[in-house]
Design a protein around this motif. Structure first.
Motif, PDB file in Angstrom:
ATOM      1  N   LEU A 132      33.625  15.974  12.086  1.00  0.00           N
ATOM      2  CA  LEU A 132      33.067  16.726  10.829  1.00  0.00           C
ATOM      3  C   LEU A 132      33.724  18.205  11.029  1.00  0.00           C
ATOM      4  N   SER A 133      34.242  18.724  10.114  1.00  0.00           N
ATOM      5  CA  SER A 133      34.588  20.188   9.840  1.00  0.00           C
ATOM      6  C   SER A 133      33.763  21.380   9.921  1.00  0.00           C
ATOM      7  N   ASP A 134      34.060  22.476  10.204  1.00  0.00           N
ATOM      8  CA  ASP A 134      33.172  23.707  10.083  1.00  0.00           C
ATOM      9  C   ASP A 134      32.926  23.839   8.600  1.00  0.00           C
ATOM     10  N   ASP A 135      33.965  23.537   7.763  1.00  0.00           N
ATOM     11  CA  ASP A 135      33.436  23.858   6.494  1.00  0.00           C
ATOM     12  C   ASP A 135      32.519  22.553   5.749  1.00  0.00           C
ATOM     13  N   ASP A 136      32.581  21.605   6.302  1.00  0.00           N
ATOM     14  CA  ASP A 136      31.665  20.554   5.745  1.00  0.00           C
ATOM     15  C   ASP A 136      30.142  20.858   6.239  1.00  0.00           C
ATOM     16  N   TRP A 137      29.946  21.536   7.484  1.00  0.00           N
ATOM     17  CA  TRP A 137      28.645  22.120   7.560  1.00  0.00           C
ATOM     18  C   TRP A 137      28.366  23.310   6.699  1.00  0.00           C
TER      19      TRP A 137
ATOM     20  N   GLU B 180      29.054  23.822   3.686  1.00  0.00           N
ATOM     21  CA  GLU B 180      28.969  23.091   2.529  1.00  0.00           C
ATOM     22  C   GLU B 180      27.495  22.584   2.394  1.00  0.00           C
ATOM     23  N   GLU B 181      27.170  22.005   3.095  1.00  0.00           N
ATOM     24  CA  GLU B 181      25.849  21.331   3.217  1.00  0.00           C
ATOM     25  C   GLU B 181      24.773  22.148   3.311  1.00  0.00           C
ATOM     26  N   PHE B 182      24.613  23.159   4.452  1.00  0.00           N
ATOM     27  CA  PHE B 182      23.958  24.150   4.368  1.00  0.00           C
ATOM     28  C   PHE B 182      23.887  24.978   3.155  1.00  0.00           C
ATOM     29  N   THR B 183      24.799  25.139   2.492  1.00  0.00           N
ATOM     30  CA  THR B 183      24.745  25.806   1.050  1.00  0.00           C
ATOM     31  C   THR B 183      23.807  24.940   0.186  1.00  0.00           C
ATOM     32  N   ARG B 184      24.445  23.757  -0.005  1.00  0.00           N
ATOM     33  CA  ARG B 184      23.750  22.881  -0.857  1.00  0.00           C
ATOM     34  C   ARG B 184      22.361  22.483  -0.724  1.00  0.00           C
ATOM     35  N   LYS B 185      21.848  22.632   0.598  1.00  0.00           N
ATOM     36  CA  LYS B 185      20.426  22.677   0.595  1.00  0.00           C
ATOM     37  C   LYS B 185      19.889  23.775   0.445  1.00  0.00           C
ATOM     38  N   VAL B 186      20.441  25.014   0.789  1.00  0.00           N
ATOM     39  CA  VAL B 186      19.587  26.333   0.475  1.00  0.00           C
ATOM     40  C   VAL B 186      19.519  26.185  -1.189  1.00  0.00           C
ATOM     41  N   PHE B 187      20.485  25.985  -1.733  1.00  0.00           N
ATOM     42  CA  PHE B 187      20.292  25.966  -3.191  1.00  0.00           C
ATOM     43  C   PHE B 187      19.449  24.898  -3.597  1.00  0.00           C
ATOM     44  N   GLN B 188      19.465  23.912  -3.123  1.00  0.00           N
ATOM     45  CA  GLN B 188      18.437  22.607  -3.857  1.00  0.00           C
ATOM     46  C   GLN B 188      17.097  23.253  -3.501  1.00  0.00           C
ATOM     47  N   SER B 189      16.692  23.811  -2.399  1.00  0.00           N
ATOM     48  CA  SER B 189      15.361  24.131  -2.142  1.00  0.00           C
ATOM     49  C   SER B 189      14.671  25.368  -3.259  1.00  0.00           C
ATOM     50  N   GLY B 190      13.861  24.745  -3.942  1.00  0.00           N
ATOM     51  CA  GLY B 190      13.261  25.630  -5.239  1.00  0.00           C
ATOM     52  C   GLY B 190      14.012  25.118  -6.409  1.00  0.00           C
TER      53      GLY B 190
END
Length: 232
Positions: free
Chosen positions: A37-42, A44-54
């Motif tokens: 997995l690339s650093d970019d993959d991580w 992206e997923e961190f960002t997705r989960k931050v925005f999905q929260s709430g």
């Protein structure tokens, strides 16, 4: 503490058969797979989960193509070179969910990922090498060094990209409280350590991954849903 065999038997009964339960279980990635997995993959997923929260996850998912366009496919290298005023412009782009505080986590987490990669060769190598028997230690690292990755946000991102972790979903929390494995706050050091010890013991008894064990515990309690949920 219940034996794994009893927990497993109950999950089998609730899902109708051992075959059906096994169809619902998912395995984490291997260490070899994780390091690809690339650093970019991580990021992206961190960002997705931050925005999905709430937010409703469907809203975030419907706008995800826009997020990728606005933030250069979450290229850590490009985002670290971005001037602060450009971040403010991107935070007001209609293609994304406009929330500046959450947008700012993108560059903050890009810095974290970059710094870890400098020390460990890649962020994926760092994640892959972290032992699952101390997965709460990795959760704590993300909470301390990342932006808005505490609570379930960091763990959900780890699960989504294949790192072996249990999750403190509502069903898992309900089980742990009912069996007096935890009490008090869910995210206290005492509760997290007790949950880790519980899953470590189940792993010793079963040889299964933390992810599979988390799912089995969840499938044995709560609403008898069909299908795999990221919340397990």
């Amino acid at each position: 503490m219940e034996k794994f065999s009893d927990i497993y038997k109950r999950a089998v009964e609730r899902k109708g058969s051992e075959k059906m339960l096994k169809l619902l279980l998912a395995k984490p990635l291997s260490t070899k797979q994780l390091v690809t997995l690339s650093d970019d993959d991580w990021l992206e997923e961190f960002t997705r989960k931050v925005f999905q929260s709430g937010f409703y996850w469907s809203v975030i998912n419907s706008k995800w193509a826009g997020f990728r366009e606005v933030f250069w496919d979450f290229s850590v290298e490009k985002l670290l070179m971005m001037p602060p005023d450009m971040l403010e412009q991107k935070a007001s782009d209609e293609r994304i969910v406009r929330n500046y505080k959450k947008v700012k986590t993108i560059t903050d987490n890009a810095y974290m990922i970059h710094e870890v990669a400098e020390q460990h060769g890649s962020f994926s190598q760092f994640i892959a090498n972290w032992p699952s028997e101390d997965i709460i230690g990795l959760w704590a690292y993300l909470k301390k060094h990342g932006a808005r990755l505490g609570g379930n946000t960091g763990p959900y991102a780890l699960r989504a990209l294949g790192k072996d972790t249990f999750l403190l979903s509502r069903d898992v929390e309900s089980y742990l409280r009912a069996h007096r494995i935890i009490d008090g706050g869910l995210q206290t050091k005492k509760s997290l350590s007790a949950a880790q010890a519980f899953f470590n013991e189940l792993q010793q008894q079963s040889g299964l991954s933390m992810q599979e064990l988390s799912l089995i515990v969840a499938y044995g309690v709560g609403d008898n849903r069909v299908g795999i949920s990221q919340k397990q």
